[in-house]
Structures are given as structure tokens and as C-alpha cells.
Design a protein around this motif. Structure first.
Motif, PDB file in Angstrom:
ATOM      1  N   GLY A  93      11.224   0.051  -5.904  1.00 26.96           N
ATOM      2  CA  GLY A  93      11.399   1.725  -4.845  1.00 26.96           C
ATOM      3  C   GLY A  93      11.198   2.957  -5.693  1.00 26.96           C
ATOM      4  O   GLY A  93      11.847   3.511  -4.688  1.00 26.96           O
ATOM      5  N   MET A  94      11.236   2.543  -7.008  1.00 29.43           N
ATOM      6  CA  MET A  94      11.971   3.517  -7.797  1.00 29.43           C
ATOM      7  C   MET A  94      11.118   4.273  -7.928  1.00 29.43           C
ATOM      8  O   MET A  94       9.942   4.007  -8.748  1.00 29.43           O
ATOM      9  N   LYS A  95      11.477   5.619  -8.758  1.00 28.44           N
ATOM     10  CA  LYS A  95      10.277   6.474  -9.723  1.00 28.44           C
ATOM     11  C   LYS A  95      10.644   7.246 -10.482  1.00 28.44           C
ATOM     12  O   LYS A  95      11.908   7.916 -10.208  1.00 28.44           O
ATOM     13  N   ASN A  96      10.508   7.852 -12.151  1.00 29.44           N
ATOM     14  CA  ASN A  96      10.819   8.875 -12.093  1.00 29.44           C
ATOM     15  C   ASN A  96      11.123  10.256 -11.715  1.00 29.44           C
ATOM     16  O   ASN A  96       9.093  10.573 -11.289  1.00 29.44           O
ATOM     17  N   TYR A  97      11.847  11.537 -11.754  1.00 38.40           N
ATOM     18  CA  TYR A  97      11.675  12.432 -11.043  1.00 38.40           C
ATOM     19  C   TYR A  97      12.335  13.511 -12.480  1.00 38.40           C
ATOM     20  O   TYR A  97      12.633  12.735 -13.438  1.00 38.40           O
ATOM     21  N   PHE A  98      12.258  14.906 -11.817  1.00 40.06           N
ATOM     22  CA  PHE A  98      13.088  15.801 -12.792  1.00 40.06           C
ATOM     23  C   PHE A  98      13.937  16.452 -12.243  1.00 40.06           C
ATOM     24  O   PHE A  98      13.329  17.574 -10.996  1.00 40.06           O
ATOM     25  N   LEU A  99      15.064  16.525 -12.490  1.00 38.83           N
ATOM     26  CA  LEU A  99      16.053  17.563 -11.823  1.00 38.83           C
ATOM     27  C   LEU A  99      16.460  18.986 -12.500  1.00 38.83           C
ATOM     28  O   LEU A  99      16.747  19.258 -13.658  1.00 38.83           O
ATOM     29  N   VAL A 100      15.907  20.161 -12.092  1.00 39.18           N
ATOM     30  CA  VAL A 100      16.339  21.077 -12.349  1.00 39.18           C
ATOM     31  C   VAL A 100      17.126  21.707 -11.454  1.00 39.18           C
ATOM     32  O   VAL A 100      17.397  21.618 -10.448  1.00 39.18           O
ATOM     33  N   VAL A 101      18.235  22.141 -12.558  1.00 34.31           N
ATOM     34  CA  VAL A 101      19.616  23.035 -11.852  1.00 34.31           C
ATOM     35  C   VAL A 101      19.518  24.499 -12.400  1.00 34.31           C
ATOM     36  O   VAL A 101      19.396  24.736 -13.509  1.00 34.31           O
TER      37      VAL A 101
ATOM     38  N   TYR B 122      16.630  17.664 -16.913  1.00 38.10           N
ATOM     39  CA  TYR B 122      17.073  15.849 -16.695  1.00 38.10           C
ATOM     40  C   TYR B 122      16.074  15.145 -15.973  1.00 38.10           C
ATOM     41  O   TYR B 122      15.880  15.963 -15.066  1.00 38.10           O
ATOM     42  N   PRO B 123      15.512  14.367 -16.876  1.00 41.66           N
ATOM     43  CA  PRO B 123      15.104  12.858 -16.619  1.00 41.66           C
ATOM     44  C   PRO B 123      15.822  12.730 -15.437  1.00 41.66           C
ATOM     45  O   PRO B 123      17.777  12.413 -15.556  1.00 41.66           O
ATOM     46  N   TRP B 124      15.278  12.009 -14.250  1.00 38.23           N
ATOM     47  CA  TRP B 124      16.271  11.446 -13.031  1.00 38.23           C
ATOM     48  C   TRP B 124      15.641  10.290 -12.600  1.00 38.23           C
ATOM     49  O   TRP B 124      14.117  10.409 -12.418  1.00 38.23           O
ATOM     50  N   TYR B 125      16.304   9.169 -12.029  1.00 37.49           N
ATOM     51  CA  TYR B 125      15.551   8.087 -11.244  1.00 37.49           C
ATOM     52  C   TYR B 125      16.197   7.816  -9.773  1.00 37.49           C
ATOM     53  O   TYR B 125      17.840   8.184  -9.785  1.00 37.49           O
ATOM     54  N   GLY B 126      15.078   7.874  -9.559  1.00 39.05           N
ATOM     55  CA  GLY B 126      15.391   7.851  -7.630  1.00 39.05           C
ATOM     56  C   GLY B 126      14.488   6.913  -6.928  1.00 39.05           C
ATOM     57  O   GLY B 126      13.399   7.132  -7.444  1.00 39.05           O
ATOM     58  N   SER B 127      15.050   7.612  -5.767  1.00 36.78           N
ATOM     59  CA  SER B 127      13.987   6.306  -4.570  1.00 36.78           C
ATOM     60  C   SER B 127      12.141   7.212  -4.723  1.00 36.78           C
ATOM     61  O   SER B 127      12.498   8.309  -4.019  1.00 36.78           O
ATOM     62  N   ALA B 128      11.330   5.986  -4.293  1.00 37.12           N
ATOM     63  CA  ALA B 128       9.923   6.570  -4.698  1.00 37.12           C
ATOM     64  C   ALA B 128       9.819   7.501  -2.784  1.00 37.12           C
ATOM     65  O   ALA B 128       9.083   8.006  -2.877  1.00 37.12           O
ATOM     66  N   ALA B 129      10.560   6.863  -2.626  1.00 35.52           N
ATOM     67  CA  ALA B 129       9.547   7.122  -0.642  1.00 35.52           C
ATOM     68  C   ALA B 129      11.008   8.973  -0.479  1.00 35.52           C
ATOM     69  O   ALA B 129      11.217   9.485   0.805  1.00 35.52           O
TER      70      ALA B 129
ATOM     71  N   GLN C  95       8.162  16.122  -9.139  1.00 35.34           N
ATOM     72  CA  GLN C  95       7.114  14.655  -9.617  1.00 35.34           C
ATOM     73  C   GLN C  95       6.112  14.902 -10.065  1.00 35.34           C
ATOM     74  O   GLN C  95       5.817  16.291  -9.715  1.00 35.34           O
ATOM     75  N   ASN C  96       5.912  13.886 -10.181  1.00 36.21           N
ATOM     76  CA  ASN C  96       4.159  13.871 -10.549  1.00 36.21           C
ATOM     77  C   ASN C  96       4.274  14.819 -11.082  1.00 36.21           C
ATOM     78  O   ASN C  96       3.043  15.260 -12.346  1.00 36.21           O
ATOM     79  N   LEU C  97       4.860  14.786 -12.956  1.00 38.16           N
ATOM     80  CA  LEU C  97       4.479  15.274 -13.859  1.00 38.16           C
ATOM     81  C   LEU C  97       5.285  13.885 -15.325  1.00 38.16           C
ATOM     82  O   LEU C  97       5.629  13.393 -15.059  1.00 38.16           O
ATOM     83  N   LYS C  98       4.648  14.772 -15.978  1.00 37.63           N
ATOM     84  CA  LYS C  98       4.591  13.874 -17.670  1.00 37.63           C
ATOM     85  C   LYS C  98       5.762  13.529 -18.428  1.00 37.63           C
ATOM     86  O   LYS C  98       6.041  12.741 -18.762  1.00 37.63           O
ATOM     87  N   ASP C  99       5.992  14.936 -18.458  1.00 37.89           N
ATOM     88  CA  ASP C  99       7.191  14.706 -19.302  1.00 37.89           C
ATOM     89  C   ASP C  99       7.943  16.692 -18.965  1.00 37.89           C
ATOM     90  O   ASP C  99       7.884  17.585 -18.133  1.00 37.89           O
ATOM     91  N   ILE C 100       9.033  16.875 -20.042  1.00 38.64           N
ATOM     92  CA  ILE C 100      10.103  17.274 -19.657  1.00 38.64           C
ATOM     93  C   ILE C 100       9.257  19.200 -19.355  1.00 38.64           C
ATOM     94  O   ILE C 100       8.992  19.728 -19.219  1.00 38.64           O
TER      95      ILE C 100
ATOM     96  N   ASN D 259       0.763  -1.597  -0.263  1.00 38.35           N
ATOM     97  CA  ASN D 259       0.106  -0.155  -0.068  1.00 38.35           C
ATOM     98  C   ASN D 259       0.715   1.529  -0.259  1.00 38.35           C
ATOM     99  O   ASN D 259       0.836   2.421  -0.962  1.00 38.35           O
ATOM    100  N   LEU D 260       1.857   0.978   0.828  1.00 45.22           N
ATOM    101  CA  LEU D 260       2.963   2.559   0.907  1.00 45.22           C
ATOM    102  C   LEU D 260       3.446   2.435  -0.591  1.00 45.22           C
ATOM    103  O   LEU D 260       3.403   4.215  -1.104  1.00 45.22           O
ATOM    104  N   ALA D 261       4.016   1.823  -1.150  1.00 45.37           N
ATOM    105  CA  ALA D 261       4.523   1.620  -2.157  1.00 45.37           C
ATOM    106  C   ALA D 261       3.543   2.183  -3.781  1.00 45.37           C
ATOM    107  O   ALA D 261       3.664   2.767  -4.141  1.00 45.37           O
ATOM    108  N   LYS D 262       2.350   1.840  -3.477  1.00 45.94           N
ATOM    109  CA  LYS D 262       1.365   2.767  -4.485  1.00 45.94           C
ATOM    110  C   LYS D 262       1.507   3.643  -4.066  1.00 45.94           C
ATOM    111  O   LYS D 262       1.286   4.674  -4.956  1.00 45.94           O
ATOM    112  N   SER D 263       1.348   4.062  -2.759  1.00 45.11           N
ATOM    113  CA  SER D 263       0.243   5.792  -2.640  1.00 45.11           C
ATOM    114  C   SER D 263       1.821   6.221  -3.586  1.00 45.11           C
ATOM    115  O   SER D 263       1.835   7.847  -3.226  1.00 45.11           O
TER     116      SER D 263
END
Length: 293
Positions: A180-188, A270-277, A242-247, A169-173
């Protein structure tokens, strides 16, 4: 190209390999002459999960990809998830067994198109990776009594003992994938093109910058923000979104920043892949802050 065609022919010849999971892979394997490893475990549903990693000079383990072997229908599917590639999505390959060689193919993938594991003995195997005219292969030997770092086992092996602590349940939320990972966007954030010396204009822009960050956190879009120390690259800070579909959507979010609108800050994304926690620290951030920005 001839070899690739031959491999496709052998796959057709090999047919279904249902229930013929390559259990000889179980354990830890080391590439000859290099500090590169693969580790495989069997999970509770009988499928195999593995990961590739490198041991650095200081003894640290650096994971490069996660691997899955599962039976789907009457065929065997090999999925490789390479960190920081393909926006965190796994690439699937269809498998076949010919003799002592398991071969996995995805003709549509740029590289590799073919990955094969050939069992040479109880403690040795040959891995071949190819695509078109490009090909390389190497031997791996089984490592007895391999000691994996706790952080690697907890994150990558996904064996039965790990399953006991898994919170579905926590993983899904949190939007977590199987690792345990998901996609993010890193902004410099960088120094912008507006070189004004108007202090009131600058202060107004950066007050709006701080207020907008608070709004983005409340909207569930901003996870991490912070400034760089002094540097020669004119880097000012970072956002992790987080929670954004594309750049393009990420750009639209960053463009709401008053300091960006005023040209006081520029940015790269930049697309970034990190811990969903990662967002789980946010509820505690206010509790440990005496002074408010």
C-alpha cells in the motif's frame, strides 16, 4: 570471504527447494536481549509475508522492513523491502536449504549479500547476515500469544483476514505496491538567496507561489504543501510530490514556482516512501476550508 565462498558452495549442493517453504517461521520472533521482532504469516497463495519491527519505550511499534518468501519456478525467493532505502524497491535473494538452514544470496547487492535462518528448535532460530568480510548473527525466540498493534497488522501482515478488505482496483489507481506504499519526493523549502525588501516584488512572487501550487495539485503532482513554524534553520515549508520518475524531474517541477525563480525560496529534495492513499484526502480539502488562501 572464505565463509561467503563456502555458503555459495553449499547453495549449489542444496539445489532446488521447491515446496519446502520454511513454515517454522510462522508467528512472532524476538531477538535475544533487544526489543527487535520479526512476524511472519502465510497468505492465501501459500507464500509467506513478514515484517521486522521495533517496540519503542512507550510501547509503540516501529516497522523497519517488509519481507516476502515465495516460490518462483523451482526456487525460493526472499525479498526484503527496507523502508526509506532503495527508493522503496525490494531486494531479492535466491534461496537454498542445507540441513536445517535456509540461506538466501544476492551476490550483486552491496550489503547484505547473504541472509540465513537456521532452525535450532521449535521455538528458537539463529539469523546470520553477511557480505564480504562483514558479518553478524543473533538468536531469536518465538513469542507466544504476541499482541501486535492493530495498525501494524493491518499494514504489514497481509494475512487472509486482510485480503477480504483489499481493493485491487483502488490500489492500482493509486499506484500502490504490495504494502500500500509508493515513492514520493519530499521538498523542503528554505529562505532563498534574494534578500530584497521590495514588498511588491515579494508579494508578486508569493502570489505566484500559491497559484502554482494550485496548478500542481490539478496536474496530479503536488500532494501535500504547508508552512513550517518559526525555526532557526530558515525552513519555510514542504511539498510532497508524486508521479515523477526521478529527482531531476522533481527539480524541474519545483523550478516552475515563481518564488523559487525569483530567489525568494530555495529548496532541497529527498526521495520519500509513504502510503499510496495519501492523495485521497485532496477531494475533501476544499470542503473543509472556509477561507481561501
Amino acid at each position: 570471504m572464505k565463509q561467503l565462498s563456502l555458503i555459495f558452495f553449499l547453495i549449489l549442493l542444496g539445489g532446488s527447494i521447491q515446496a519446502q517453504m520454511p513454515t517454522f517461521l510462522l508467528g512472532t520472533w524476538k531477538q535475544e536481549g533487544k526489543p527487535l521482532f520479526e512476524h511472519w504469516d502465510r497468505n492465501q497463495d501459500g507464500n509467506l509475508k513478514g515484517f521486522s519491527y521495533q517496540v519503542l519505550d512507550g510501547g509503540e511499534m516501529l516497522v523497519s522492513e517488509y519481507l516476502d518468501l515465495s516460490v518462483e519456478g523451482k526456487g525460493l525467493i526472499y525479498k526484503a523491502t527496507v523502508l526509506n532505502q532503495n527508493q522503496g524497491k525490494g531486494i531479492s535473494f535466491e534461496g537454498s536449504l542445507v540441513g536445517d538452514t535456509y540461506t538466501f544470496v544476492n551476490a550483486k547487492h552491496s550489503f547484505p549479500k547473504v541472509i540465513s535462518y537456521q532452525k535450532l528448535g521449535s521455538d528458537s532460530m539463529k539469523v546470520t547476515v553477511s557480505g564480504g568480510e562483514k558479518q553478524f548473527s543473533y538468536k531469536m525466540g518465538k513469542v507466544k500469544n504476541a499482541k501486535l498493534g492493530k495498525e501494524i497488522v493491518e499494514h504489514g501482515a497481509n494475512n487472509a483476514s486482510m485480503g477480504e478488505s483489499y481493493d485491487e482496483n483502488l490500489a492500482k489507481s493509486l499506484g500502490a505496491d504490495d504494502y500500500g506504499m509508493k515513492n514520493y519526493f519530499l521538498v523542503v523549502l528554505k529562505t532563498g538567496e534574494n534578500k530584497t525588501t521590495d514588498k511588491e516584488f515579494i508579494n508578486t512572487g508569493f502570489r505566484g507561489h500559491m497559484d502554482n501550487m494550485g496548478k500542481l495539485v490539478k496536474d496530479g503532482k503536488l500532494v501535500v504543501a504547508g508552512p513550517f513554524g518559526k525555526n532557526t534553520d530558515q525552513f519555510r515549508g514542504i511539498f510532497i510530490l508524486q508521479n515523477l520518475k526521478d529527482i531531476e524531474e522533481a527539480k524541474a517541477v519545483v523550478d516552475t514556482d515563481p518564488a523559487v525563480k525569483a530567489g525568494l525560496l530555495g529548496y532541497s529534495i529527498y526521495p520519500w516512501y509513504g502510503s499510496a492513499a495519501l492523495p485521497m484526502y485532496l477531494p475533501y480539502s476544499e470542503k473543509i476550508s472556509k477561507a481561501k488562501p
